[in-house]
Every structure is written in structure tokens, then in C-alpha cells.
Design an enzyme around this catalytic site. Structure first.
Site: not given
Length: 129
Positions: A65, A116
């Protein structure tokens, strides 16, 4: 004084349960298609290996990206490798077509952050020109 500028940013979030299924089902072929031998060894050695696979996958997506190309023009998942420096900080190592595109765009550095929480893994990557 030399000025640096941001070329691109990328962020990706992955549901860790996807990789839990891959690990549980023994989908080695898929993992081998996405990850380098170094990444496979690193993740397999961890108690919660799916979490580490998910983080590395998110990092690769974030790089694509930031570069603005997606996975095309000869790019391979294995052209991007997440490694940890001597202090444990994750870094993106590029080879093959990813390294060529990085050089063609006259990029100088990448900055990677991984995190996370619960069942999600997230990666943020910045490319500097």
C-alpha cells in the site's frame, strides 16, 4: 541540510483467526507461498505462531500500500521479509522485484511498526524518499 520526505504510508489489519486456521489445518503450501524460510522458522518457533504470521502478512500488505503498487508487476510475497534487528524492532527487508521498485522510486528507508490486540494484528509502514 538534507530534507527527507514521505513517499507513502500503508496500514493493514488482519484477523489472526485466519492464520490460526491455516496453522491448524496444516496449510504449509500457503504459508510457504507467502513467507520466506526465515519468517517460517521464526513464526513456527513461537507459542502463538498464527499471531506472528498475521503480523508479517499485515506488514507485507502495508508495504504494498505504501509503495502504491499492490501485488503485481512481478512482485512476490517473498520479496518482502520482516526481520527483527538486534533490539527486537521489526524491519522490512526487500529483495527481488520489491527492492528494484524501491530503488526505482529513489526511496531511502522504510519504517515499520507492528502491534496486536485480541484477535487482530496491525502493521503500519512508512516509506521515505
Amino acid at each position: 541540510m538534507e530534507f527527507k520526505m514521505i513517499f507513502g504510508t500503508g496500514v493493514d489489519i488482519v484477523d489472526i483467526s485466519r492464520f490460526e486456521r491455516f496453522v491448524h489445518d496444516g496449510n504449509v503450501a500457503l504459508l510457504q507461498r507467502i513467507f520466506t524460510p526465515l519468517e517460517l522458522d521464526y513464526c513456527a518457533a513461537k507459542k502463538h505462531s498464527a499471531q506472528h504470521y498475521a503480523l508479517r502478512f499485515a506488514a507485507k500488505e502495508a508495504f504494498l500500500k505504501a509503495l502504491g503498487t499492490g501485488l503485481r508487476d512481478g512482485l512476490s510475497w517473498k520479496d518482502m521479509e520482516v526481520v527483527n534487528n538486534q533490539f527486537g524492532k521489526p524491519e522490512m527487508r526487500l529483495t527481488g522485484r520489491a527492492l528494484q521498485l524501491f530503488a526505482q522510486a529513489e526511496l531511502s528507508k522504510s519504517f515499520l511498526s507492528l502491534s496486536h490486540d485480541g484477535n487482530f494484528a496491525v502493521a503500519m509502514l512508512v516509506l521515505e524518499k
